[in-house]
Design an enzyme around this catalytic site. Sequence first.
Site, PDB file in Angstrom:
ATOM      1  N   HIS A  55     -12.587 -18.556  -5.066  1.00  0.00           N
ATOM      2  CA  HIS A  55     -12.578 -17.790  -3.814  1.00  0.00           C
ATOM      3  C   HIS A  55     -11.463 -18.256  -2.888  1.00  0.00           C
ATOM      4  O   HIS A  55     -11.637 -19.159  -2.079  1.00  0.00           O
ATOM      5  CB  HIS A  55     -13.940 -17.954  -3.129  1.00  0.00           C
ATOM      6  CG  HIS A  55     -14.238 -16.878  -2.142  1.00  0.00           C
ATOM      7  ND1 HIS A  55     -15.372 -16.100  -2.219  1.00  0.00           N
ATOM      8  CD2 HIS A  55     -13.558 -16.442  -1.067  1.00  0.00           C
ATOM      9  CE1 HIS A  55     -15.366 -15.228  -1.215  1.00  0.00           C
ATOM     10  NE2 HIS A  55     -14.279 -15.423  -0.503  1.00  0.00           N
ATOM     11  N   HIS A  69      -8.043 -16.912  -0.408  1.00  0.00           N
ATOM     12  CA  HIS A  69      -7.295 -15.825   0.240  1.00  0.00           C
ATOM     13  C   HIS A  69      -5.821 -16.210   0.262  1.00  0.00           C
ATOM     14  O   HIS A  69      -5.440 -17.135   0.964  1.00  0.00           O
ATOM     15  CB  HIS A  69      -7.812 -15.583   1.659  1.00  0.00           C
ATOM     16  CG  HIS A  69      -9.231 -15.099   1.682  1.00  0.00           C
ATOM     17  ND1 HIS A  69      -9.567 -13.765   1.611  1.00  0.00           N
ATOM     18  CD2 HIS A  69     -10.402 -15.769   1.725  1.00  0.00           C
ATOM     19  CE1 HIS A  69     -10.888 -13.622   1.632  1.00  0.00           C
ATOM     20  NE2 HIS A  69     -11.416 -14.833   1.702  1.00  0.00           N
ATOM     21  N   LEU A  70      -5.027 -15.498  -0.533  1.00  0.00           N
ATOM     22  CA  LEU A  70      -3.593 -15.811  -0.604  1.00  0.00           C
ATOM     23  C   LEU A  70      -2.771 -14.952   0.348  1.00  0.00           C
ATOM     24  O   LEU A  70      -1.578 -15.200   0.552  1.00  0.00           O
ATOM     25  CB  LEU A  70      -3.083 -15.643  -2.042  1.00  0.00           C
ATOM     26  CG  LEU A  70      -3.590 -16.689  -3.044  1.00  0.00           C
ATOM     27  CD1 LEU A  70      -3.050 -16.401  -4.436  1.00  0.00           C
ATOM     28  CD2 LEU A  70      -3.213 -18.104  -2.612  1.00  0.00           C
ATOM     29  N   ASN A  82      -8.481  -8.673  -0.027  1.00  0.00           N
ATOM     30  CA  ASN A  82      -8.394  -8.150   1.347  1.00  0.00           C
ATOM     31  C   ASN A  82      -7.030  -8.421   1.962  1.00  0.00           C
ATOM     32  O   ASN A  82      -6.892  -9.084   2.975  1.00  0.00           O
ATOM     33  CB  ASN A  82      -9.523  -8.710   2.229  1.00  0.00           C
ATOM     34  CG  ASN A  82      -9.507 -10.215   2.318  1.00  0.00           C
ATOM     35  OD1 ASN A  82      -8.976 -10.892   1.443  1.00  0.00           O
ATOM     36  ND2 ASN A  82     -10.080 -10.750   3.378  1.00  0.00           N
ATOM     37  N   HIS A  96     -19.790 -10.550  -0.665  1.00  0.00           N
ATOM     38  CA  HIS A  96     -19.782 -11.189   0.668  1.00  0.00           C
ATOM     39  C   HIS A  96     -21.026 -10.666   1.373  1.00  0.00           C
ATOM     40  O   HIS A  96     -21.056  -9.529   1.810  1.00  0.00           O
ATOM     41  CB  HIS A  96     -18.501 -10.772   1.393  1.00  0.00           C
ATOM     42  CG  HIS A  96     -18.446 -11.186   2.837  1.00  0.00           C
ATOM     43  ND1 HIS A  96     -17.415 -11.918   3.352  1.00  0.00           N
ATOM     44  CD2 HIS A  96     -19.283 -10.969   3.875  1.00  0.00           C
ATOM     45  CE1 HIS A  96     -17.623 -12.142   4.639  1.00  0.00           C
ATOM     46  NE2 HIS A  96     -18.746 -11.556   4.985  1.00  0.00           N
ATOM     47  N   ASN A 149     -16.565 -17.348   8.403  1.00  0.00           N
ATOM     48  CA  ASN A 149     -17.608 -16.384   8.097  1.00  0.00           C
ATOM     49  C   ASN A 149     -17.937 -16.442   6.613  1.00  0.00           C
ATOM     50  O   ASN A 149     -17.058 -16.202   5.804  1.00  0.00           O
ATOM     51  CB  ASN A 149     -17.122 -14.970   8.470  1.00  0.00           C
ATOM     52  CG  ASN A 149     -18.249 -13.972   8.479  1.00  0.00           C
ATOM     53  OD1 ASN A 149     -19.404 -14.358   8.411  1.00  0.00           O
ATOM     54  ND2 ASN A 149     -17.909 -12.703   8.525  1.00  0.00           N
ATOM     55  N   ASP A 198     -13.282 -20.794  -0.334  1.00  0.00           N
ATOM     56  CA  ASP A 198     -13.081 -19.736   0.660  1.00  0.00           C
ATOM     57  C   ASP A 198     -11.875 -20.077   1.547  1.00  0.00           C
ATOM     58  O   ASP A 198     -11.886 -19.863   2.762  1.00  0.00           O
ATOM     59  CB  ASP A 198     -14.332 -19.505   1.511  1.00  0.00           C
ATOM     60  CG  ASP A 198     -14.265 -18.180   2.279  1.00  0.00           C
ATOM     61  OD1 ASP A 198     -13.345 -17.381   2.021  1.00  0.00           O
ATOM     62  OD2 ASP A 198     -15.134 -17.950   3.147  1.00  0.00           O
ATOM     63  N   HIS A 255      -4.934 -18.944   8.475  1.00  0.00           N
ATOM     64  CA  HIS A 255      -4.516 -18.115   9.609  1.00  0.00           C
ATOM     65  C   HIS A 255      -3.427 -18.881  10.351  1.00  0.00           C
ATOM     66  O   HIS A 255      -3.293 -20.099  10.196  1.00  0.00           O
ATOM     67  CB  HIS A 255      -5.682 -17.849  10.564  1.00  0.00           C
ATOM     68  CG  HIS A 255      -6.748 -16.991   9.969  1.00  0.00           C
ATOM     69  ND1 HIS A 255      -6.579 -15.657   9.718  1.00  0.00           N
ATOM     70  CD2 HIS A 255      -7.998 -17.290   9.555  1.00  0.00           C
ATOM     71  CE1 HIS A 255      -7.684 -15.165   9.184  1.00  0.00           C
ATOM     72  NE2 HIS A 255      -8.566 -16.131   9.062  1.00  0.00           N
TER      73      HIS A 255
END
Lengths: 332, 438
Positions: free
Chosen positions: B57, B59-60, B91, B176, B275, B302, B306
């Site tokens: 899990h 996020h790239l 996403n 999710h 989240n 996860d 940012h």
Amino acid sequence: MPTASAVQNPTPLGAGIFSTRNTDDRHLLAIEGMSRDHLLELLESAAREREWLRAGGPDRTDLAGCTVLLAFIEDSTRTRVSFEIAARRLGANAVAFSASASSLSKGETLLDTMRLFEAMGAHLLVVRHAVSGTAAHLARHLARPGVINAGDGMHEHPTQGLLDLLTLQDAWGGRFEGRRLAIIGDIAHSRVARSAIAGLTTLGAEVTVCGPGTLMPLDVESLGCSVADSVEDAMSGADAVMALRLQRERMEKGLLPSGAEYARVWGVNRKRVALMKPEAPVLHPGPVNRGTELEPEVADSARSLILAQVANGVAVRCAVLKRCWHALQAAS
Amino acid sequence: MSSLIVFKNARHWRTGEVISLAIEDGVIVPAPKHAGEFVRVFDCKAAVLAPGLVDLHVHLREPGQTNKESIETGSMAAAAGGFTDIACMPNTEPVIDTPAWVEWVLRRAEGAGHCRVHPIAAVTMGQKGEQLAPLQAMAQAGAVAFSDDGHPVRSAAMMRHGLEYARRTGLPIVCHEEDPDLKGDGVMNEGFTATRLGLRGIPNAAESVMCRRDADLAELTGARVHLAHLSTAQAFDALRDAKRRGLPVTGETCPHYWVLTDEAVGDYDTHAKMNPPLRSEEDRAACIAAIQDGTIDSFATDHAPHTSEEKKRPFAEAPFGIVGLETALALTITFLVKPGHITLARAIELWTDAPRRVFQFPEVDLEPGSSADLVLFDPDAEWTVDPSTFHTKGRNTPFAGWTLNGRVLATMLAGRFTHLDDGFGLQRADASSTGAAQ
């Protein structure tokens, strides 16, 4: 609760808890975390300012050279005017900043806008914002100016809390110990309630809250108050009651059936006022929805201290502005 | 002639035995009796050798959000954290919802070369929950799972259709779990800290009601459901119940849920905003219990980078998410293994064999014939988390300044070093003089 192993790692987050509260006297961010001595000192100072205001004394120069920026990003009349009167009477340059006409609507961040005012030489920023934590956020990221929280979302409204304390101090003959305030209404969304609970419990009084389940935050007892099932239970034997303003949008969001039902079950009326101790006063942060949270006869009765609260507001804000200005001068 | 790499004096992650391992052409081979001039020998000094870690899990952020992260920097961070395989969430901007985008991510990751990147494709077009994405074609293109991560599938009927349609691919839908209405405008866990700070809360039930819904839909459809980043006692119970019922449901949790509680939000610290949110102490204890009793099938980070600018916004307006790739192993060792909640071998299994099983990746073992996907780490080495040294673009971690145990010394992907820690002296033994790998 930190775990045994986490204890070895005093988290830098933990450090933040203290850095953004009132250890720095330039700021007034929240009542929570303020010491008893600190609160009593501010109340004493506010009481002195009130004497001067009541006596109609001449304008002063305590804040000469101080530029106070009133940044009310969320609508407010009474708090802004109250701060403005206090600042002007003490000799400050008070500048009001209106968000709608500002660059905030052009996509500039709040922080950047406040940095501009810092660069222009604003000494104290009085900030009202709909987002909880805004005042702490600005205090953390701005280098120099003092930040005074004039209400941040659902978090705190510390000058309101102080004026409530001052009002109750008078009504209770100067003693907080053994006294109990009942707060009725929308606790979940109320910054007024949070500041009042923090202040009163620090000074040794008790607070009982009561309201619809949909407007009661989880673990509310951990703020230091008790919870009553009914308004009758909350008000019986209380030394004062504070009715909170009910926002219409709570009904629109399905949290409440109707204003009429609210008035019937949670409204502060004559019958319920009679359950309190004799002469126990009625407070309301205003503006009042007459007939919803407060019966008009109660709002206009001799027990109502609503106008005294408003008058005390100016005195409290004088004391707060002075304290922050002095701390700022001492720091530079 | 290809060169031979030999690790000597390494500890086997499962047995603890001191071993030597030889690698040739990207594959583990029997250790040579004597070595020639093409042998490179590394003295591991009793550090632990294990198969490369797997993160299900991540996020790239690429395509479209390269201000936060890129496939290059994210996969480099993965290698630095000991990972050889990561699955990335769709996403992005645009959303990975066509076979062409799946292939694009694969190609891009191959070009970067820091680890294997396995794309997870969207369940619905644009993750909008309205129209099914071409799941079959995306599976053929190389997607390893499907997910609308970040945007829960609101409609139970749409989730049912997704599961029915995905079943034929054999790939799981990664869920999710968050009821959008119960979450509302919530920005942190509903509880004492939210009440104190006047922040809107997200109740535990927002997660668990959806877990139970999707477990029932797994039963209805026979398709595989993988519950992502579980955080609440009630969700762990829902997963436990699903397993008791024999349903094709698996679940993961992340380091921050066994290390931190919502008190870490302190005074509006956005580095503690993610989240699902950090929960209560009871939930944290339930997380550890669910890891101990085998309810949790796999760990995951996860990893959600940012920009500092975004995290500098007021709490309610800052984005959800923290980075995790470069602290995952150390948080596991420091907060699960050192206190004795689970053994080191079990902890490593939950980052290696276990996630490989969940996504049906080929097994990797420290045996001849296996691909040389390896991580070498010193479980006792102490280090202090300094986000400025991270390989990820993200600096958003709540663990800055923490002193942790467990340092990744080297990561190897198919026989090639993708990370070598210079601070900790993994020294190359002098190949020509020793020449021996037992």
